[in-house]
Scaffold this motif. Structure first.
Motif, mmCIF file in Angstrom:
data_model
loop_
_atom_site.group_PDB
_atom_site.id
_atom_site.type_symbol
_atom_site.label_atom_id
_atom_site.label_comp_id
_atom_site.label_asym_id
_atom_site.label_seq_id
_atom_site.Cartn_x
_atom_site.Cartn_y
_atom_site.Cartn_z
ATOM 1 N N ASP A 237 0.851 -1.193 0.000
ATOM 2 C CA ASP A 237 0.000 0.000 0.000
ATOM 3 C C ASP A 237 0.889 1.246 0.000
ATOM 4 O O ASP A 237 1.402 1.659 1.031
ATOM 5 C CB ASP A 237 -0.912 -0.020 1.233
ATOM 6 N N TRP A 238 1.043 1.828 -1.181
ATOM 7 C CA TRP A 238 1.942 2.986 -1.327
ATOM 8 C C TRP A 238 1.358 4.240 -0.676
ATOM 9 O O TRP A 238 2.075 5.234 -0.514
ATOM 10 C CB TRP A 238 2.223 3.254 -2.814
ATOM 11 N N ALA A 239 0.076 4.204 -0.321
ATOM 12 C CA ALA A 239 -0.568 5.387 0.248
ATOM 13 C C ALA A 239 -0.719 5.291 1.769
ATOM 14 O O ALA A 239 -1.360 6.136 2.390
ATOM 15 C CB ALA A 239 -1.940 5.585 -0.397
ATOM 16 N N ASP A 242 3.234 9.010 3.853
ATOM 17 C CA ASP A 242 3.521 10.009 2.805
ATOM 18 C C ASP A 242 4.939 9.856 2.250
ATOM 19 O O ASP A 242 5.539 10.804 1.773
ATOM 20 C CB ASP A 242 3.291 11.418 3.355
ATOM 21 N N THR A 248 1.925 8.521 -5.323
ATOM 22 C CA THR A 248 0.655 8.952 -4.721
ATOM 23 C C THR A 248 0.304 10.404 -5.005
ATOM 24 O O THR A 248 -0.698 10.902 -4.496
ATOM 25 C CB THR A 248 0.700 8.750 -3.187
ATOM 26 N N THR A 249 1.129 11.106 -5.768
ATOM 27 C CA THR A 249 0.781 12.485 -6.144
ATOM 28 C C THR A 249 0.729 12.583 -7.673
ATOM 29 O O THR A 249 1.336 11.771 -8.366
ATOM 30 C CB THR A 249 1.781 13.512 -5.558
ATOM 31 N N THR A 258 -2.401 10.043 -11.166
ATOM 32 C CA THR A 258 -1.703 9.530 -9.984
ATOM 33 C C THR A 258 -1.598 8.014 -10.144
ATOM 34 O O THR A 258 -2.614 7.327 -10.239
ATOM 35 C CB THR A 258 -2.483 9.895 -8.699
ATOM 36 N N TYR A 260 -0.677 5.306 -8.354
ATOM 37 C CA TYR A 260 -1.227 4.304 -7.434
ATOM 38 C C TYR A 260 -2.756 4.341 -7.430
ATOM 39 O O TYR A 260 -3.423 3.307 -7.464
ATOM 40 C CB TYR A 260 -0.661 4.516 -6.028
ATOM 41 N N GLU A 261 -3.302 5.567 -7.450
ATOM 42 C CA GLU A 261 -4.760 5.710 -7.440
ATOM 43 C C GLU A 261 -5.364 5.122 -8.734
ATOM 44 O O GLU A 261 -6.391 4.447 -8.703
ATOM 45 C CB GLU A 261 -5.077 7.200 -7.343
#
Ligand SMILES: *Cc1c(COP(=O)(O)O)cnc(C)c1O
Length: 436
Positions: A237-239, A242, A248-249, A258, A260-261
């Motif tokens: 889970d990369w999120a 931070d 995640t950005t 983004t 990962y999203e």
């Protein structure tokens, strides 16, 4: 093309040998060719302008340009992901290129990671010298003392890196404990599984988040093609903190996407390909992919014989009067034997080291006197290979670093091949006599 799980031979329900031959491949839709074609094309025609736009926006999967994706390379990627029980993979031109792409995908300048001190010599130099030029700092820890990894962690640590079986000295640590330390710190465990191969060990099943291979070695297995691959478990889970803004950005170059999203459990692989591979370009050639795909088809058979031959050669060396010690995790005298038994009951490859009572001189004389065994810098070939690391692969290191990496002046590395084992032993016996 999505296949039904029960008919898709990449699925875990199928045996390892079946997946080694079939995963990722199907008869060619156009010609019926049963073997994977070598697609030597740099580029692929777009259906229309909208299709092209959606490919470039990463909204549609397909082939654009072979620096990024190629149909032959894609078969190799899918096959290795399947063999590693993992979610996705991205191939690269060499093992070292794969390592660089993997770190580039989530590291920022000023970041730090902790690596095992028992690593391939080239990796110690890549991490300890060259990566520093990018502002990536590395500390080394001892996999036989897992707590040293926790002690070496800093606030800016972003990963732990180990080799499942170290090249050259065949050290195996308590991988699950090290995975637990990475998990506690909220950072991925990266495991270089080159020497064990997915045939003998699957790091993902023991807590690894990313697996690296130099496919140059056993996966290709015939000493004919360089290659590397990054494999993503899909479970990290990369999120969760931070620490990983690269995933995640929003990415400006992709209109604020983004990774990962958008791509979830294969977001890391997507960024490795669409940013690191795109912008640095260490692409695997389709011919090398083809050679490696062909090699993998016999991996289970080859590893069985590599392991059997290595066991006999190690026993011979262990009893030889000119040999001071043998460092092979499959020998009960090894400090890694307990972990080899736990994690790799079928064997731990055929690469190991031994020490000569005659020191540096005896080491160089031994490699010069081998006739059947080849004196060269590779491992995991059909042929048996010998090397004196202190005068070759590890010569860039200081003597203290050489000793710390298990490659001191008296050390000889062997990669036991697939020849008749009596012939391998006979050649070593005459070379040992000539060396002492
Ligand atoms: C050879 C090797 C590498 C580097 O791979 P290349 O394909 O030579 O770039 C990395 N790790 C291990 C364990 C290796 O044996």
């Amino acid at each position: 093309m999505s296949k039904q799980p029960e008919t898709d031979p990449g699925r875990p329900a199928w045996g390892f040998e079946t997946r080694a031959i079939h995963a990722g491949a199907a008869p060619d839709a156009l010609t019926g060719a049963r073997n994977t074609p070598i697609h030597h094309s740099t580029s692929y025609v777009f259906d229309d302008v909208d299709h092209a736009a959606s490919l470039f926006n990463l909204q549609t999967f397909g082939f654009i340009y072979s620096r990024l994706t190629n149909p032959t390379v894609a078969v190799l990627e899918e096959r290795i992901a399947s063999l590693e029980n993992a979610r996705a993979a991205c191939a690269a031109g060499s093992g070292h290129a794969a390592q660089f792409l993997a770190f580039f995908t989530f590291m920022e300048p000023g970041d730090h990671f902790v690596a095992s001190r028992y690593l391939y010599g080239g990796s110690i130099t890549q991490f300890g010298v060259t990566f520093r030029k990018l502002g990536w700092d590395c500390s080394f820890a001892d996999p036989l003392e897992p707590a040293t990894f926790r002690d070496a962690l800093k606030a800016n640590s972003k990963a732990i890196f180990i080799e499942s079986v170290s090249n050259p000295s065949s050290i195996i640590g308590d991988i699950e404990t090290i995975a637990g330390i990475a998990d506690e710190a909220g950072i991925p465990l990266i495991v270089d599984n080159t020497i064990a191969t997915p045939c003998l060990f699957n790091p993902v099943d023991h807590g690894a988040d990313i697996v690296i291979h130099s496919t140059t070695k056993y996966l290709n297995g015939h000493g004919n093609s360089m290659g590397g691959v990054i494999v993503e478990s899909g479970r990290f889970d990369w999120a969760r903190n931070d620490k990983f803004p690269a995933l995640t950005t929003p990415d400006e170059a992709y209109h604020g996407l983004t990774f990962y999203e958008t791509f979830g459990d294969f977001g890391f692989t997507m960024r490795a390909r669409a940013v690191a591979l795109r912008d640095f370009g260490p692409t695997l050639s389709p011919t090398n992919a083809f050679m490696t795909i062909t090699g993998i088809e016999t991996l289970p058979l080859r590893m069985e014989r590599h392991v059997a031959n290595a066991s006999e050669v190690a026993a011979f060396l262990d009893a030889h009067p000119a040999v001071a010690w043998v460092s092979f995790a499959a020998l009960p005298s090894s400090p890694s034997y307990e972990w080899k038994e736990k994690y790799m009951p079928k064997g731990c490859g055929s690469v190991f080291t031994f020490g000569l009572k005659g020191g540096y001189e005896a080491g160089t004389r031994l490699v010069e006197n081998c006739q059947l065994l080849s004196h060269l810098a590779n491992v995991g070939d059909t042929r048996s290979l010998v090397l004196h690391p202190a005068s070759t692969t590890h010569r860039q290191l200081t003597e203290a670093q050489q000793i710390a990496a298990g490659a001191g002046p008296d050390v000889v590395r062997i990669s036991v091949g697939l020849e008749t084992v009596e012939d391998i032993i006979r050649d070593l016996d005459q070379a040992l006599r000539a060396a002492s």
